[in-house]
Design a protein around this motif. Structure first.
Motif, PDB file in Angstrom:
ATOM      1  N   ASN A  55       0.820  -1.222   0.000  1.00 43.13           N
ATOM      2  CA  ASN A  55       0.000   0.000   0.000  1.00 43.13           C
ATOM      3  C   ASN A  55       0.847   1.262   0.000  1.00 43.13           C
TER       4      ASN A  55
ATOM      5  N   ASN B 285       3.121   2.039   2.304  1.00 45.74           N
ATOM      6  CA  ASN B 285       3.459   2.482   3.656  1.00 45.74           C
ATOM      7  C   ASN B 285       4.865   2.032   4.039  1.00 45.74           C
ATOM      8  N   GLU B 286       5.573   2.906   4.742  1.00 45.68           N
ATOM      9  CA  GLU B 286       6.894   2.552   5.228  1.00 45.68           C
ATOM     10  C   GLU B 286       6.792   1.635   6.444  1.00 45.68           C
TER      11      GLU B 286
ATOM     12  N   HIS C 268       2.685   7.198  13.151  1.00 48.15           N
ATOM     13  CA  HIS C 268       2.624   6.093  12.195  1.00 48.15           C
ATOM     14  C   HIS C 268       3.974   5.393  12.068  1.00 48.15           C
ATOM     15  N   ASN C 269       5.070   6.136  12.307  1.00 52.87           N
ATOM     16  CA  ASN C 269       6.397   5.512  12.289  1.00 52.87           C
ATOM     17  C   ASN C 269       6.602   4.618  13.508  1.00 52.87           C
TER      18      ASN C 269
ATOM     19  N   SER D 152       4.679   1.505  12.991  1.00 52.52           N
ATOM     20  CA  SER D 152       5.392   0.632  12.067  1.00 52.52           C
ATOM     21  C   SER D 152       6.514  -0.114  12.772  1.00 52.52           C
TER      22      SER D 152
END
Length: 211
Positions: A61, A63-64, A164-165, A168
């Motif tokens: 998608n 995303n990292e 979000h990081n 992750s």
């Protein structure tokens, strides 16, 4: 920065350092600039002299998925150099920074001199410890404890990275992290300031969590 001041070369004589300078160069990077891409041939050994970098993969998608973050003084992805395999992930800067790029094939002649090999092996062992810790965190701990452990061990990183990081890094959904951080706020562990969470009382974590 003088090469003589870099820990990797501190046991080498001036003649050796001069030779290394001839096949190395220092490069400045901007925040989010790519250092290398997954699949690239590892021509250079990368030593982070200033700033912070991240190694990551990209999911379907876009995303990292952050694998590791690196600080000043860290070697980055040296395993690829030692095994002569393509870089297994991408690397980009989390901040403006400076990286020393050393042509590895020529540098191999110096690995047996001084403590150069020792420093590289120590760096690899540090990453192995990180991986062991990551496996323990992701397979054994529940989500709430996983977040608590991250905050306790990395308070500065917690405050600096975007949510979000962090999600992750911890292999959880961003909405789950956001929900748990609100619970931590109620416990007095974190506080929100200008839309970002800050560590309020790190020591409270050990009162509520064990790992």
């Amino acid at each position: 920065m003088d090469f003589e001041d870099i820990f990797l070369f501190k046991d080498l004589n001036k003649e050796d350092i001069l030779k290394i300078k001839n096949f190395s160069y220092i490069k400045e990077f901007k925040k989010d600039e790519i250092v290398f891409y997954e699949g690239e041939k590892p021509i250079y050994l990368h030593l982070l002299l200033k700033g912070e970098a991240r190694v990551f993969k990209v999911d379907k998608n876009g995303n990292e998925l952050i694998i590791h973050t690196f600080k000043e003084g860290n070697l980055i992805a040296e395993k690829a150099n030692l095994q002569n395999i393509p870089f297994p992930a991408n690397c980009a800067m989390n901040s403006n920074g400076v990286i020393l790029k050393i042509e590895f094939e020529k540098f191999k002649n110096f690995l047996k001199k001084g403590d150069v090999c020792f420093y590289i092996m120590s760096s690899l062992l540090e990453k192995m410890d990180y991986l062991d810790n990551l496996i323990h965190t992701n397979l054994i701990l529940d989500t709430k404890t996983k977040i608590a452990k991250f905050i306790y061990e990395n308070p500065e990183l917690f405050e600096r990275l975007k949510q979000h990081n962090i999600a992750s890094l911890l292999n959880i959904k961003p909405e789950t992290l956001s929900r748990k951080l609100k619970e931590f706020k109620e416990l007095g562990i974190v506080e929100s300031f200008k839309g970002k969470f800050k560590v309020k009382n790190k020591e409270l974590i050990k009162r509520y969590f064990n790992w």
